[in-house]
Scaffold this active site. Sequence first.
Site, PDB file in Angstrom:
ATOM      1  N   GLY A 196       1.205  -1.308   0.047  1.00 34.59           N
ATOM      2  CA  GLY A 196       0.321   0.218  -0.431  1.00 34.59           C
ATOM      3  C   GLY A 196       0.939   0.897   0.125  1.00 34.59           C
ATOM      4  N   GLY A 206       0.021   5.757   0.750  1.00 34.65           N
ATOM      5  CA  GLY A 206      -0.660   6.813   1.101  1.00 34.65           C
ATOM      6  C   GLY A 206       0.076   8.436   1.153  1.00 34.65           C
ATOM      7  N   GLY A 207      -0.198   9.446   1.765  1.00 32.53           N
ATOM      8  CA  GLY A 207       0.268  10.595   1.559  1.00 32.53           C
ATOM      9  C   GLY A 207       1.761  10.279   2.741  1.00 32.53           C
ATOM     10  N   GLY A 259       3.776   7.615   2.229  1.00 35.95           N
ATOM     11  CA  GLY A 259       4.636   6.812   1.700  1.00 35.95           C
ATOM     12  C   GLY A 259       4.513   5.783   1.542  1.00 35.95           C
ATOM     13  N   PRO A 260       5.122   4.850   1.770  1.00 35.01           N
ATOM     14  CA  PRO A 260       5.274   3.174   1.001  1.00 35.01           C
ATOM     15  C   PRO A 260       4.641   2.671   2.346  1.00 35.01           C
ATOM     16  CG  PRO A 260       7.009   3.871   0.757  1.00 35.01           C
ATOM     17  CD  PRO A 260       6.498   4.842   1.363  1.00 35.01           C
ATOM     18  N   VAL A 261       3.740   0.896   2.190  1.00 34.67           N
ATOM     19  CA  VAL A 261       4.441   0.363   3.200  1.00 34.67           C
ATOM     20  C   VAL A 261       4.434  -0.978   2.855  1.00 34.67           C
ATOM     21  CG1 VAL A 261       3.044  -0.922   5.040  1.00 34.67           C
ATOM     22  CG2 VAL A 261       1.884   1.555   4.598  1.00 34.67           C
ATOM     23  N   LYS A 289       5.574   0.952   8.034  1.00 32.32           N
ATOM     24  CA  LYS A 289       5.546   1.853   7.310  1.00 32.32           C
ATOM     25  C   LYS A 289       6.874   2.561   6.518  1.00 32.32           C
ATOM     26  CE  LYS A 289       2.525   5.695   8.636  1.00 32.32           C
ATOM     27  NZ  LYS A 289       1.622   6.265   9.756  1.00 32.32           N
ATOM     28  N   ASP A 328      -8.623  11.276  11.897  1.00 32.56           N
ATOM     29  CA  ASP A 328      -8.350  11.116  10.628  1.00 32.56           C
ATOM     30  C   ASP A 328      -8.858   9.535  10.571  1.00 32.56           C
ATOM     31  OD1 ASP A 328      -7.818  11.532   8.054  1.00 32.56           O
ATOM     32  OD2 ASP A 328      -5.786  10.765   8.149  1.00 32.56           O
TER      33      ASP A 328
END
Length: 809
Positions: A499, A501-502, A504-506, A520, A617
Amino acid sequence: MKHTTSILFSTILLLSISTSCTTVSVLRIDETIKDGDTLVSANNEFELGFFSPGSSTKRYVGIWFKKISYRTTVWVANRAAPLNNTSGVLRIHNKAILLFANADAITIIWSSNSSRFVKNPVAQLLDTGNLVFRDENDIGPENFVWQSFDYFGDTMIPGMKLGMDLVTGLQWYLSSSKSVDDPSPGSFVHQMNTQGYPQLMLWKDSQVYARSGPWVGNHFSGSPVPRSNRLFLDEFFLGPNEIYYALHLLNKSSNARFILTPNGNLQFLSWQEQSREWSTYLTLLASDCDQYGHCGPYGYCDITSSPRCACLTGFHPEIPEKWEAADWKDGCVRITPLDCGHGDGFIKYSGVKLPDTRQSWYNLSMNLEECKSMCFKNCSCTAYSNINVENGGSGCLLWFEGLMDTKGFTEHGQNIYVRMSGSELGKSKRSRVKRILFISIPLATVISALIILYLLQKRKLNREGSLDSDEEENLDIPSFELRRIASATSNFSNDNKIGEGGYGPVYKGVLEDGQQIAVKRLSKNSRQGINEFKNEVSLIAKLQHRNLVSLLGYCIEEGERILIYEYMPNKSLDSYISDEEMSRLADWPKVYNIINGVARGLLYLHQDSKLRIIHRDLKAENVLLDDEMNPKISDFGMARSFGGSQTEGNTTRVVGTYGYMPPEYVIDGIFSTKSDVYSFGVLVLEIVSGKKNRCFEHPDHNLNLLGHAWRCFNEEKLEELIDGAILESSSQYEVFRVIQIGLLCVQEYPEDRPDMSSVVLMLNSKIALPEPQKPGFFTERKRHENNHFKGTHMLSLSSNFCITTVRPR
């Protein structure tokens, strides 16, 4: 006795003949296929017969994978004309394949609609999954009278073409099914648009819903491209007779399919033999930035930014009030109008999904300088770009009037040059002059300043880029060595990425003892800075609850900021909402367990933990599911902690995700435990409906999901809100009650919303519920109509050119 033996022998012989009929791949004019019989391709790859989809009792004739135990249908003949019983009969005559209602052969349910007379007709199921109608003595594909590959359903498999025959006008396109129980054509169509430069477009009824962008030599502009693709090759063909896209499997023994789901998502799925399930390899509509025209004309959408939309340089929002309220559909307009021939020029944008090409002109042989000259000479030309990005770039693509559906800044994006007025370009030139003057300051002064800045910055980074000794001593979680994490993730291999997101990668990783972990890795331009990193480490280290994700450790070596979590094999809740996989959550007790688990996790944060914590969030992406589908709240980078009885705070920096944030937070920056309650309410309504709040559309109104739920509640039509799969596995009373709880949580004013202790009580008892008041942020939104171009349109000069590209992505 001899007579009995003879009868037994005859019976066995008849059974043998009957069995053999179910394994042949060819149907002749004197043969029939009844319900229970099947055609099987020569190598047992595909099977054709009668079936009932999902929980339906209707009967259809379809084709499915033969070697996969889980029946997966790839084509349906009578998708719009189901049989009500098992009396259907499939047979052929000299002009067509016919499906009759019964053995009387009177009522035709479906026909292949071919008109050519065939002397020796046969219907054959090929190992490609293609059902063909041909002359028995003519096996050449070019002489097929009719083939199922020309008439898609919701599935595309290798060998099919998605595009158009320019000679006959035949279009090859995907059309969604209404539901998993009803294969009749739904609201979505995915097809090749040949107006201007060709591009694949997804339509919802009569409106453009999404698009792939044009083909740029090795992929469609803006489409996700896996860095390591061992599954398939892409092919794009542009010629005088046909235009199409096709895919070819690298491993012929594997099974894969490209589907258009009932809710309009486009997915590439591969069959995993070991786990005996379909795995999502690519999702083409991964975020709201993939929805057509999300930011309007001359706006661009960036999934890593908050807010998502911004105007191109030299443009500003057409309606600022709507823009500030996160309604971007009206887009942007020029600050200074163009003045053709008086100093207009171009600004370069890199890494973008190219705009809609329906009002474009193209030439496949021009270079970039020739393309610029062509655009500059035409006052209606607003932008230009190369068509093919390979080998330094080639071809010319011009746009006219508004630039719609631009997405930036993508990893595999392209360069585009947008026309600007001379005055706007002059601002940039003056800025460059100022920079040059600054650089010309005496060398000694510059060097001294740089040295001072360097030392100050280094000191700042050393102070902020790590946890100090007191902070590390206060943590109860270990610090991991970077080499150990790199080893666990195969040096952060893309094959291990699960995955992004804003932040960075996981990555998925496996430690030396076999423990699976999620890593993460914060990117350098992450929205989560060092303060948020420290915040997440210090907060989660103090939290222990079965519905919160466990932080196992962290790493701050060599400038890296890495968090190590427990691994969640079932991904996030977001991957199930508005997705065909929602059926995996169809069991109501399982859905309720997820809702109740999230509620208990929030209650712990707000009331039972050592610190009162507001998440700020909470959304579907931040609810992870373990191997037993138990929910765990994650991502505490934006969380705030309070001591004592404090329940409210104020900020000038609003963070979070639009669609989940309450009015008082978005408008005034006030956040509280009731902010999380609002987010929870949105999440509840998304889970029950199977729809995302901000992506929701309805043919009868322009309300978002909250508004639709409020309307259904007031009109006592809540069954219209509930996902069909959930409704079938539950009592309406229980689901209606959960919806009412969700509406109580999203009420406009925070003082009207229940706290999480009340929510948990309401979920786990049958106490009377109060009537909810109107939700916050539910009002109608203006739908963006297609932008109609008014400029001079130029015809393609390249109708006799062909592009054939077959390469791995």
